[in-house]
Design a protein around this motif. Structure first.
Motif, PDB file in Angstrom:
ATOM      1  N   PRO A   1       1.189  17.890 -11.929  1.00 32.10           N
ATOM      2  CA  PRO A   1       1.476  16.565 -12.938  1.00 32.10           C
ATOM      3  C   PRO A   1       0.429  16.576 -14.079  1.00 32.10           C
ATOM      4  CG  PRO A   1      -0.016  16.274 -10.859  1.00 32.10           C
ATOM      5  CD  PRO A   1       0.346  17.793 -10.975  1.00 32.10           C
ATOM      6  N   MET A   2      -0.525  17.550 -14.292  1.00 34.42           N
ATOM      7  CA  MET A   2      -1.536  17.336 -15.204  1.00 34.42           C
ATOM      8  C   MET A   2      -1.458  18.499 -16.157  1.00 34.42           C
ATOM      9  SD  MET A   2      -4.388  15.455 -13.522  1.00 34.42           S
ATOM     10  CE  MET A   2      -5.572  15.312 -14.857  1.00 34.42           C
ATOM     11  N   TRP A   3      -2.158  18.801 -17.292  1.00 32.43           N
ATOM     12  CA  TRP A   3      -2.422  20.085 -18.006  1.00 32.43           C
ATOM     13  C   TRP A   3      -3.253  20.772 -16.762  1.00 32.43           C
ATOM     14  CZ3 TRP A   3      -4.794  18.574 -23.432  1.00 32.43           C
ATOM     15  CH2 TRP A   3      -3.894  17.731 -24.034  1.00 32.43           C
ATOM     16  N   SER A   4      -2.997  22.162 -16.836  1.00 27.87           N
ATOM     17  CA  SER A   4      -3.905  22.891 -15.836  1.00 27.87           C
ATOM     18  C   SER A   4      -4.007  24.316 -16.145  1.00 27.87           C
ATOM     19  CB  SER A   4      -3.233  22.752 -14.312  1.00 27.87           C
ATOM     20  OG  SER A   4      -1.829  23.554 -14.569  1.00 27.87           O
ATOM     21  N   CYS A   5      -4.758  25.102 -15.435  1.00 27.72           N
ATOM     22  CA  CYS A   5      -4.959  26.436 -15.622  1.00 27.72           C
ATOM     23  C   CYS A   5      -4.837  27.037 -14.329  1.00 27.72           C
ATOM     24  CB  CYS A   5      -6.109  27.023 -16.584  1.00 27.72           C
ATOM     25  SG  CYS A   5      -6.582  28.641 -16.452  1.00 27.72           S
ATOM     26  N   GLN A   6      -4.159  28.070 -13.986  1.00 29.07           N
ATOM     27  CA  GLN A   6      -4.320  28.698 -12.870  1.00 29.07           C
ATOM     28  C   GLN A   6      -5.156  30.092 -12.829  1.00 29.07           C
ATOM     29  OE1 GLN A   6      -0.377  29.896 -10.692  1.00 29.07           O
ATOM     30  NE2 GLN A   6      -1.070  31.835 -11.463  1.00 29.07           N
ATOM     31  N   LEU A   7      -6.200  29.773 -11.632  1.00 26.73           N
ATOM     32  CA  LEU A   7      -6.849  31.126 -11.290  1.00 26.73           C
ATOM     33  C   LEU A   7      -6.201  31.794 -10.227  1.00 26.73           C
ATOM     34  CD1 LEU A   7     -10.436  29.320 -11.581  1.00 26.73           C
ATOM     35  CD2 LEU A   7      -9.126  30.270 -13.178  1.00 26.73           C
ATOM     36  N   SER A   8      -5.981  33.100 -10.059  1.00 27.65           N
ATOM     37  CA  SER A   8      -5.499  33.800  -8.865  1.00 27.65           C
ATOM     38  C   SER A   8      -6.565  34.832  -8.223  1.00 27.65           C
ATOM     39  CB  SER A   8      -4.274  34.577  -9.285  1.00 27.65           C
ATOM     40  OG  SER A   8      -3.119  33.920 -10.146  1.00 27.65           O
ATOM     41  N   PHE A   9      -6.461  34.720  -7.101  1.00 31.22           N
ATOM     42  CA  PHE A   9      -7.473  35.625  -6.436  1.00 31.22           C
ATOM     43  C   PHE A   9      -7.111  35.908  -4.814  1.00 31.22           C
ATOM     44  CE2 PHE A   9      -8.566  31.139  -5.924  1.00 31.22           C
ATOM     45  CZ  PHE A   9      -8.917  30.951  -4.778  1.00 31.22           C
ATOM     46  N   SER A  10      -7.871  36.852  -4.412  1.00 26.75           N
ATOM     47  CA  SER A  10      -7.124  37.668  -3.182  1.00 26.75           C
ATOM     48  C   SER A  10      -7.721  36.981  -1.844  1.00 26.75           C
ATOM     49  CB  SER A  10      -7.587  39.135  -2.936  1.00 26.75           C
ATOM     50  OG  SER A  10      -8.883  39.156  -2.865  1.00 26.75           O
ATOM     51  N   PRO A  11      -6.922  37.003  -0.741  1.00 25.40           N
ATOM     52  CA  PRO A  11      -7.508  36.256   0.450  1.00 25.40           C
ATOM     53  C   PRO A  11      -9.004  36.723   0.828  1.00 25.40           C
ATOM     54  CG  PRO A  11      -5.200  36.775   0.996  1.00 25.40           C
ATOM     55  CD  PRO A  11      -5.851  37.502  -0.536  1.00 25.40           C
ATOM     56  N   GLU A  12      -9.373  37.847   0.581  1.00 24.05           N
ATOM     57  CA  GLU A  12     -10.693  38.257   0.958  1.00 24.05           C
ATOM     58  C   GLU A  12     -11.660  37.656   0.157  1.00 24.05           C
ATOM     59  OE1 GLU A  12      -7.454  41.125   2.029  1.00 24.05           O
ATOM     60  OE2 GLU A  12      -8.091  40.406  -0.121  1.00 24.05           O
ATOM     61  N   THR A  13     -11.611  37.145  -0.883  1.00 26.12           N
ATOM     62  CA  THR A  13     -12.560  36.358  -2.038  1.00 26.12           C
ATOM     63  C   THR A  13     -12.293  34.864  -1.843  1.00 26.12           C
ATOM     64  OG1 THR A  13     -11.066  36.526  -3.904  1.00 26.12           O
ATOM     65  CG2 THR A  13     -12.446  38.522  -3.415  1.00 26.12           C
ATOM     66  N   PHE A  14     -11.506  34.473  -0.837  1.00 24.96           N
ATOM     67  CA  PHE A  14     -11.487  32.813  -0.915  1.00 24.96           C
ATOM     68  C   PHE A  14     -12.883  32.434  -0.414  1.00 24.96           C
ATOM     69  CE2 PHE A  14     -11.030  29.058   1.747  1.00 24.96           C
ATOM     70  CZ  PHE A  14     -10.156  28.364   1.128  1.00 24.96           C
ATOM     71  N   ALA A  15     -13.533  32.889   0.692  1.00 22.55           N
ATOM     72  CA  ALA A  15     -14.830  32.325   1.172  1.00 22.55           C
ATOM     73  C   ALA A  15     -15.909  32.134  -0.054  1.00 22.55           C
ATOM     74  CB  ALA A  15     -15.327  33.026   2.309  1.00 22.55           C
ATOM     75  N   ASP A  16     -15.920  32.992  -1.115  1.00 19.24           N
ATOM     76  CA  ASP A  16     -16.843  33.256  -1.971  1.00 19.24           C
ATOM     77  C   ASP A  16     -16.521  32.218  -3.247  1.00 19.24           C
ATOM     78  OD1 ASP A  16     -18.561  34.972  -0.866  1.00 19.24           O
ATOM     79  OD2 ASP A  16     -17.317  36.521  -1.592  1.00 19.24           O
ATOM     80  N   ILE A  17     -15.090  32.161  -3.676  1.00 14.24           N
ATOM     81  CA  ILE A  17     -14.809  31.565  -4.648  1.00 14.24           C
ATOM     82  C   ILE A  17     -14.411  30.066  -4.562  1.00 14.24           C
ATOM     83  CG2 ILE A  17     -12.805  31.271  -6.255  1.00 14.24           C
ATOM     84  CD1 ILE A  17     -12.291  34.243  -6.023  1.00 14.24           C
TER      85      ILE A  17
END
Length: 124
Positions: free
Chosen positions: A61-77
């Protein structure tokens, strides 16, 4: 607990192919903050930074930017985003190739939540 029906198979974390974190902003000041956050995130982690939209796109619903990353990096990102997002709201969702599920059941909000435009997932 009742067993799941054949219509709703049990899901597994193995079904998660990726994560998206959408940085939400609504003006040029927010855009600059999102660009800085995305740049810092990309320098620190293995993320793919998408386009910076200056209008609502898809269910967002707003202006946005998407960051894509792997499941393995979820806990860090995701914790890093939580600690460094400033006043930006961040919509994090998993990617299982079921867009409606991913955007409604597999979500985490950092900051305030915003109603999504779920009509984009309506089948014809």
């Amino acid at each position: 607990m009742a067993p799941s029906s054949p219509r709703t198979p049990l899901r597994s974390s193995d079904d998660i192919r990726y994560y998206h974190a959408h940085l939400y902003y609504g003006d040029t000041e927010g855009l600059a903050k999102a660009e800085a956050l995305a740049g810092a995130c990309a320098k620190r982690f293995d993320v793919r930074v998408g386009r910076f939209h200056e209008r609502p796109v898809g269910p967002h619903p707003m202006w946005s930017c998407q960051l894509s990353f792997s499941p393995e990096t979820f806990a860090d990102i995701v914790p890093w985003l939580a600690m460094n997002r400033g006043d930006l709201d961040v919509f994090v969702h998993l990617g299982t190739d079921d867009d409606l599920f991913d955007h409604t059941q597999g979500v985490i909000w950092l900051g305030e939540s915003h109603p999504l435009n779920l009509s984009v997932f309506a089948s014809d």
